[in-house]
Design an enzyme around this catalytic site. Sequence first.
Site, mmCIF file in Angstrom:
data_model
loop_
_atom_site.group_PDB
_atom_site.id
_atom_site.type_symbol
_atom_site.label_atom_id
_atom_site.label_comp_id
_atom_site.label_asym_id
_atom_site.label_seq_id
_atom_site.Cartn_x
_atom_site.Cartn_y
_atom_site.Cartn_z
ATOM 1 N N ASP A 288 0.810 -1.218 0.000
ATOM 2 C CA ASP A 288 0.000 0.000 0.000
ATOM 3 C C ASP A 288 0.849 1.277 0.000
ATOM 4 O O ASP A 288 0.308 2.382 0.120
ATOM 5 C CB ASP A 288 -0.984 0.002 1.179
ATOM 6 C CG ASP A 288 -0.291 0.050 2.524
ATOM 7 O OD1 ASP A 288 0.817 -0.503 2.654
ATOM 8 O OD2 ASP A 288 -0.852 0.646 3.474
ATOM 9 N N ASP A 290 3.175 2.603 2.048
ATOM 10 C CA ASP A 290 3.582 3.419 3.199
ATOM 11 C C ASP A 290 4.926 2.988 3.800
ATOM 12 O O ASP A 290 5.513 3.713 4.592
ATOM 13 C CB ASP A 290 2.479 3.504 4.266
ATOM 14 C CG ASP A 290 1.997 2.150 4.741
ATOM 15 O OD1 ASP A 290 2.497 1.114 4.241
ATOM 16 O OD2 ASP A 290 1.104 2.123 5.616
ATOM 17 N N ARG A 291 5.421 1.808 3.407
ATOM 18 C CA ARG A 291 6.731 1.376 3.932
ATOM 19 C C ARG A 291 7.839 1.571 2.897
ATOM 20 O O ARG A 291 7.558 1.554 1.698
ATOM 21 C CB ARG A 291 6.706 -0.111 4.281
ATOM 22 C CG ARG A 291 5.734 -0.456 5.364
ATOM 23 C CD ARG A 291 5.862 -1.927 5.710
ATOM 24 N NE ARG A 291 4.978 -2.217 6.822
ATOM 25 C CZ ARG A 291 5.155 -3.209 7.674
ATOM 26 N NH1 ARG A 291 6.168 -4.040 7.522
ATOM 27 N NH2 ARG A 291 4.321 -3.401 8.668
ATOM 28 N N LYS A 387 2.597 7.016 7.326
ATOM 29 C CA LYS A 387 3.967 6.853 6.879
ATOM 30 C C LYS A 387 3.958 6.835 5.351
ATOM 31 O O LYS A 387 2.919 6.577 4.745
ATOM 32 C CB LYS A 387 4.598 5.612 7.482
ATOM 33 C CG LYS A 387 3.856 4.300 7.281
ATOM 34 C CD LYS A 387 4.516 3.240 8.139
ATOM 35 C CE LYS A 387 3.984 1.842 7.866
ATOM 36 N NZ LYS A 387 2.815 1.503 8.688
HETATM 37 C C1 VG1 Z 1 3.220 -3.825 12.041
HETATM 38 C C2 VG1 Z 1 4.439 -3.016 12.428
HETATM 39 C C3 VG1 Z 1 4.038 -1.613 12.819
HETATM 40 C C4 VG1 Z 1 3.239 -0.973 11.673
HETATM 41 C C5 VG1 Z 1 2.064 -1.859 11.313
HETATM 42 C C6 VG1 Z 1 1.309 -1.348 10.107
HETATM 43 O O1 VG1 Z 1 2.366 -3.946 13.154
HETATM 44 O O2 VG1 Z 1 5.150 -3.635 13.462
HETATM 45 O O3 VG1 Z 1 5.180 -0.870 13.134
HETATM 46 O O4 VG1 Z 1 2.768 0.293 12.048
HETATM 47 O O5 VG1 Z 1 2.521 -3.169 10.994
HETATM 48 O O6 VG1 Z 1 2.122 -1.237 8.986
HETATM 49 P P1 VG1 Z 1 2.326 -5.277 14.062
HETATM 50 O O7 VG1 Z 1 1.218 -5.042 15.049
HETATM 51 O O8 VG1 Z 1 2.109 -6.401 13.121
HETATM 52 O O9 VG1 Z 1 3.679 -5.383 14.692
HETATM 53 V V1 VG1 Z 1 1.460 -1.404 7.462
HETATM 54 O O10 VG1 Z 1 2.574 -0.909 6.372
HETATM 55 O O11 VG1 Z 1 1.093 -3.090 7.536
HETATM 56 O O12 VG1 Z 1 0.020 -0.597 7.474
HETATM 57 CO CO CO Z 2 1.793 -0.686 4.542
#
Ligand code: VG1
Ligand code: CO
Length: 560
Positions: A288, A290-291, A387
Amino acid sequence: VTSLTVNTRVYEGQKPGTSGLRKAVKIFQQEQYTENFVQAILNALGDQLPGCTLVVGGDGRFYGKEAVMKIIRIAAANGVKKLIVGQNGILSTPAVSTIIRKYKTQGGIVLTASHNPGGPNADFGIKFNCDNGGPAPDNVTNKIYEITKTLKYYKIAPDIEVDIDKVQNISIEVDGKPFTIDIIDSVNDYVDLMKDIFDFVSIKKLLQGSTDKPAFKVLINSMNGVTGPYVKRIFSTELGVDDKCLVNIKPLEDFGGLHPDPNLTYAKDLVNAMMEGPYDFGAAFDGDGDRNMILGKKAFFVTPSDSLAVLAANLKLIPYFQKTGVKGYARSMPTAAAVDRVAAKTGAKFFEVPTGWKYFGNLMDVGDLSLCGEESFGTGSDHIREKDGIWACLAWLNVIAKLGTSVENILLDHWKVYGRNFFTRYDYENCDSACADKMIQGIGALIQKPDFIGRKLQYEGKEYIVKQADNYSYTDPVDGSKATNQGLRILFADGSRIIFRLSGTGSSGATIRMYIDSYENDPVTFEKDAQLVLKPLINIALKISELHQHTGRDAPTVIT
Ligand code: VG1
Ligand code: CO
């Protein structure tokens, strides 16, 4: 057209996690499952719902278009005045945030499971973003969840037909009230924002080279996710990069079978191409958008925690921050503490928040926060409330254009000034939930023992003294809201940390995350391998958690 009210049954478990509701596609495809959740989102808007405008789009994964059509029909029946929809149902997460803010809408619905694989046998997700452009905070997602538990019916205007593949503006009447669907170009607004923020002239010069400087060669990989069209427009059309250096830029419903998560394991293609090729800079983005992952020449890896710190130290090289000033920095709790040192040195405000981008929003809204990041390849600023992968890549290129040196040298210079935080994260994906819970309970009990503080933990001659240990909780300094149970922390006297938490983004089983952070200021260590430097702490963490005994796992699924 006229709308109908349709009786429905309650589905359990529609509880949004770290970032929206994420489940297998098959679950969303159950009769009325998606309808229920969309209706719950709308109900949670309360007084804001009648006459509101919402943004709709997603990462292009399987089931996205179907979900867009459902949202159009349900929103129309619920008195929404206007929907702004990305063409083909495509909008990156940062683009949704951009559009919500630019057109001052009441929010947006993002159709994505982010970095989770896509396709009929993989995952889908629905996320609500509020009027500040950011992911809904806990009080809103809790409200949505509560509504799903008692929902009796949803409203829908089933006769609405619209071709979302075509940019167009359609106005119709629903139950005698006007309703507008604005299908917009997916990239225009986002590209305009990037051109406002960065020095495109300098970046273009860097990438094209000049008589006295060879071109700085980049390799960008969109992992068949949503960033493709954005990358194409920005890097090819605007910056003149050769299309051969832009790979996987056609969004695919199943991401071409890739696991669209930009890290050393799942973006192996990029890593290999960087190792072998002539490139000075590599970047990849998640499904998506954002990373981001940033690599230097020969695949020199920039950890997300270092990326954040380096950008923090050089923020004033970016035009946007010359205008707005640098208000403060923040990171999520498990993120290595490298940016803390930049904040301390420059006197900027600094914040530590729980995992998940929603916790940065309030600080940005009150003007206390300019730049923030997470160890999970998330970097961003107050230009939006998500992000932003492409933003991070452009920020790096803007900084490189101004410093005139390589990625590796920028890091080495940074460590010379600030020292280096070595960091690693071990993920154990798809563990048995009960076993993972038991392990977390076990660690929780251990660190609560009165004699745990002060304990000396050893491995092969290295000794760490426990200074503090707790289950992390956070009180938002802006609205006083409290988040508890955000991860188990063991903090050592020398500043090193071991953290355990369970993922909130998986769709089946439990994912255990183990985070290790340790600081070194002796320059002889700077170029060492993090896995070597952190070996003692990794082993201490594995031992005290009894991870192997609880899960049967000998090795993590992913190391970053
Ligand atoms: C993970 C990451 C977290 C991030 C989240 C959403 O969450 O650790 O830092 O903000 O994904 O990212 P979790 O709860 O699985 O550790 V994204 O790019 O999937 O919206
Ligand atoms: Co993402």
